[in-house]
Design a protein around this motif. Structure first.
Motif, PDB file in Angstrom:
ATOM      1  N   ARG A  13      -8.306  -7.094  -6.638  1.00  0.00           N
ATOM      2  CA  ARG A  13      -7.496  -5.975  -7.094  1.00  0.00           C
ATOM      3  C   ARG A  13      -6.374  -5.745  -6.089  1.00  0.00           C
ATOM      4  O   ARG A  13      -6.568  -5.947  -4.883  1.00  0.00           O
ATOM      5  CB  ARG A  13      -8.333  -4.703  -7.205  1.00  0.00           C
ATOM      6  N   ILE A  14      -5.223  -5.324  -6.586  1.00  0.00           N
ATOM      7  CA  ILE A  14      -4.116  -4.934  -5.717  1.00  0.00           C
ATOM      8  C   ILE A  14      -4.099  -3.409  -5.645  1.00  0.00           C
ATOM      9  O   ILE A  14      -3.963  -2.753  -6.685  1.00  0.00           O
ATOM     10  CB  ILE A  14      -2.773  -5.449  -6.254  1.00  0.00           C
ATOM     11  N   PRO A  15      -4.275  -2.829  -4.476  1.00  0.00           N
ATOM     12  CA  PRO A  15      -4.222  -1.366  -4.373  1.00  0.00           C
ATOM     13  C   PRO A  15      -2.905  -0.828  -4.919  1.00  0.00           C
ATOM     14  O   PRO A  15      -1.829  -1.318  -4.573  1.00  0.00           O
ATOM     15  CB  PRO A  15      -4.345  -1.114  -2.865  1.00  0.00           C
ATOM     16  N   ALA A  16      -2.991   0.165  -5.782  1.00  0.00           N
ATOM     17  CA  ALA A  16      -1.792   0.714  -6.436  1.00  0.00           C
ATOM     18  C   ALA A  16      -0.760   1.194  -5.430  1.00  0.00           C
ATOM     19  O   ALA A  16       0.448   1.125  -5.678  1.00  0.00           O
ATOM     20  CB  ALA A  16      -2.200   1.856  -7.364  1.00  0.00           C
ATOM     21  N   LEU A  17      -1.233   1.668  -4.279  1.00  0.00           N
ATOM     22  CA  LEU A  17      -0.336   2.169  -3.248  1.00  0.00           C
ATOM     23  C   LEU A  17       0.718   1.144  -2.854  1.00  0.00           C
ATOM     24  O   LEU A  17       1.863   1.496  -2.540  1.00  0.00           O
ATOM     25  CB  LEU A  17      -1.156   2.553  -2.010  1.00  0.00           C
ATOM     26  N   PHE A  18       0.349  -0.138  -2.873  1.00  0.00           N
ATOM     27  CA  PHE A  18       1.238  -1.188  -2.395  1.00  0.00           C
ATOM     28  C   PHE A  18       2.011  -1.883  -3.516  1.00  0.00           C
ATOM     29  O   PHE A  18       2.792  -2.802  -3.242  1.00  0.00           O
ATOM     30  CB  PHE A  18       0.445  -2.239  -1.620  1.00  0.00           C
ATOM     31  N   ARG A  20       4.484  -1.122  -5.181  1.00  0.00           N
ATOM     32  CA  ARG A  20       5.945  -0.967  -5.147  1.00  0.00           C
ATOM     33  C   ARG A  20       6.612  -1.938  -4.166  1.00  0.00           C
ATOM     34  O   ARG A  20       7.835  -2.089  -4.177  1.00  0.00           O
ATOM     35  CB  ARG A  20       6.296   0.464  -4.745  1.00  0.00           C
ATOM     36  N   PHE A  21       5.820  -2.581  -3.320  1.00  0.00           N
ATOM     37  CA  PHE A  21       6.395  -3.426  -2.268  1.00  0.00           C
ATOM     38  C   PHE A  21       6.285  -4.900  -2.666  1.00  0.00           C
ATOM     39  O   PHE A  21       5.258  -5.543  -2.452  1.00  0.00           O
ATOM     40  CB  PHE A  21       5.684  -3.181  -0.936  1.00  0.00           C
ATOM     41  N   SER A  22       7.371  -5.427  -3.198  1.00  0.00           N
ATOM     42  CA  SER A  22       7.360  -6.811  -3.679  1.00  0.00           C
ATOM     43  C   SER A  22       7.344  -7.820  -2.531  1.00  0.00           C
ATOM     44  O   SER A  22       7.111  -9.014  -2.763  1.00  0.00           O
ATOM     45  CB  SER A  22       8.574  -7.066  -4.567  1.00  0.00           C
ATOM     46  N   ASN A  23       7.584  -7.349  -1.317  1.00  0.00           N
ATOM     47  CA  ASN A  23       7.606  -8.250  -0.162  1.00  0.00           C
ATOM     48  C   ASN A  23       6.226  -8.448   0.449  1.00  0.00           C
ATOM     49  O   ASN A  23       6.078  -9.188   1.422  1.00  0.00           O
ATOM     50  CB  ASN A  23       8.548  -7.703   0.912  1.00  0.00           C
ATOM     51  N   LEU A  24       5.201  -7.802  -0.105  1.00  0.00           N
ATOM     52  CA  LEU A  24       3.856  -7.905   0.445  1.00  0.00           C
ATOM     53  C   LEU A  24       2.956  -8.777  -0.418  1.00  0.00           C
ATOM     54  O   LEU A  24       3.097  -8.834  -1.638  1.00  0.00           O
ATOM     55  CB  LEU A  24       3.198  -6.522   0.552  1.00  0.00           C
ATOM     56  N   SER A 218       0.121  12.462   2.877  1.00  0.00           N
ATOM     57  CA  SER A 218      -1.039  12.204   2.023  1.00  0.00           C
ATOM     58  C   SER A 218      -0.672  11.334   0.822  1.00  0.00           C
ATOM     59  O   SER A 218      -1.502  10.561   0.329  1.00  0.00           O
ATOM     60  CB  SER A 218      -1.667  13.516   1.561  1.00  0.00           C
ATOM     61  N   ALA A 219       0.569  11.437   0.346  1.00  0.00           N
ATOM     62  CA  ALA A 219       1.014  10.622  -0.779  1.00  0.00           C
ATOM     63  C   ALA A 219       1.116   9.142  -0.423  1.00  0.00           C
ATOM     64  O   ALA A 219       1.227   8.293  -1.319  1.00  0.00           O
ATOM     65  CB  ALA A 219       2.358  11.122  -1.290  1.00  0.00           C
ATOM     66  N   GLN A 220       1.077   8.831   0.878  1.00  0.00           N
ATOM     67  CA  GLN A 220       1.160   7.445   1.343  1.00  0.00           C
ATOM     68  C   GLN A 220      -0.193   6.925   1.815  1.00  0.00           C
ATOM     69  O   GLN A 220      -0.276   5.918   2.517  1.00  0.00           O
ATOM     70  CB  GLN A 220       2.211   7.340   2.446  1.00  0.00           C
ATOM     71  N   ILE A 221      -1.239   7.607   1.403  1.00  0.00           N
ATOM     72  CA  ILE A 221      -2.603   7.170   1.702  1.00  0.00           C
ATOM     73  C   ILE A 221      -3.321   6.919   0.378  1.00  0.00           C
ATOM     74  O   ILE A 221      -3.425   7.823  -0.455  1.00  0.00           O
ATOM     75  CB  ILE A 221      -3.374   8.225   2.515  1.00  0.00           C
ATOM     76  N   GLY A 222      -3.767   5.712   0.178  1.00  0.00           N
ATOM     77  CA  GLY A 222      -4.531   5.369  -1.015  1.00  0.00           C
ATOM     78  C   GLY A 222      -5.994   5.207  -0.664  1.00  0.00           C
ATOM     79  O   GLY A 222      -6.331   4.659   0.394  1.00  0.00           O
ATOM     80  N   ILE A 223      -6.872   5.679  -1.534  1.00  0.00           N
ATOM     81  CA  ILE A 223      -8.313   5.605  -1.287  1.00  0.00           C
ATOM     82  C   ILE A 223      -8.977   4.966  -2.500  1.00  0.00           C
ATOM     83  O   ILE A 223      -8.776   5.412  -3.632  1.00  0.00           O
ATOM     84  CB  ILE A 223      -8.916   7.003  -1.040  1.00  0.00           C
ATOM     85  N   SER A 224      -9.750   3.932  -2.276  1.00  0.00           N
ATOM     86  CA  SER A 224     -10.439   3.266  -3.376  1.00  0.00           C
ATOM     87  C   SER A 224     -11.352   4.246  -4.102  1.00  0.00           C
ATOM     88  O   SER A 224     -12.059   5.049  -3.486  1.00  0.00           O
ATOM     89  CB  SER A 224     -11.281   2.101  -2.853  1.00  0.00           C
TER      90      SER A 224
END
Length: 256
Positions: A13-18, A20-24, A218-224
């Motif tokens: 799975r790709i964490p939704a938080l990331f 937006r970053f096509s370079n990762l 907090s908006a930049q922290i993703g939690i499974s």
């Protein structure tokens, strides 16, 4: 239990938080899509298990191919539940580190887990990534805080540019601990069940607090939303499976 639709039968799975970053390149594996037999069924990515090494090699080949990478560009360490951090610019298998940091494009770093917390960090300004293995010892030892401090010292990392993912691990209700462990956690992260009197620790919340204290929004922290125990059909759990099980990988890297 999560209510949103997620294909857990996929190998990762790709964490939704990331997203937006096509370079990762960033992924957290599940237990699906591999060749290992029970009790390692089926995508066991753990080198230090009693599974046949050829199975693990094939599973790793499949996983890295699925995420658009290769095992030859991967750096990891034999984890020891400590708080030592490795800055690396080369792939390979290292010894004694529970966190890795890199700023080298084309290099993937990652940690193996089967109940402990995989934590992935991205400094979007300085183009630095980190992968952290945080069991209860690493959590109370402050490995996340030490990793952030190292990134700040070495690269000038600032909280407002950090994105952090706290991955799939054992859930609070399943993580029963003894008094000798409980007393090492801040009281906020310990709960005593009023009916069973069992004492449980919340690893996700304890590590989230560290990012909040550092200043990460907090908006930049993703939690499974998932648990290795409650979702054991989809993730390996050392505790739920009596120690005889496989391992997942959580990996992150900047594309070359």
């Amino acid at each position: 239990m999560p209510t949103h639709s997620v294909d857990l039968k996929a190998p990762y799975r790709i964490p939704a938080l990331f997203s937006r970053f096509s370079n990762l390149i960033v992924a957290e594996s599940t237990r699906h899509g591999g060749v290992s037999p029970a009790p390692f069924a089926s995508l066991n990515l753990g080198i230090n298990t009693t599974d046949d090494a050829a199975n693990v090699d094939e599973n790793r080949r499949r996983f890295f191919e699925a995420i658009g990478a290769s095992a030859s560009q991967f750096a990891s360490s034999h984890q020891v539940h400590g708080t030592d951090i490795l800055y690396t610019t080369e792939p390979g298998r290292f010894e004694g580190y529970d966190a890795l940091i890199t700023d080298k494009p084309g290099l993937l770093i990652g940690v193996t887990v089967a109940d402990c917390v995989p934590i992935l960090i991205y400094d979007s300004k300085n183009q630095v990534v980190a992968a952290v293995h945080a069991g209860w010892r690493g959590t109370v030892g402050g490995i996340v805080a030490k990793t952030l401090a190292r990134m700040q010292e070495q690269f000038g990392t600032r909280a407002k540019y950090c994105y952090a993912y706290i991955g799939t691990c054992i859930d609070e209700a399943s993580f029963e601990v003894g008094s000798e462990v409980a007393e090492q956690f801040a009281p906020d992260f310990i709960r005593v069940d009023p009916y069973t009197q069992k004492t449980c620790a919340n690893l996700k919340s304890a590590n989230t607090r560290i990012f909040i204290d550092f200043g990460v929004p907090s908006a930049q922290i993703g939690i499974s939303a998932f648990s290795t125990v409650l979702n054991n059909d989809d993730y390996f759990s050392y505790r739920a499976e009596g120690g005889k099980t496989g391992r997942m990988l959580a990996v992150v890297g900047i594309k070359g």
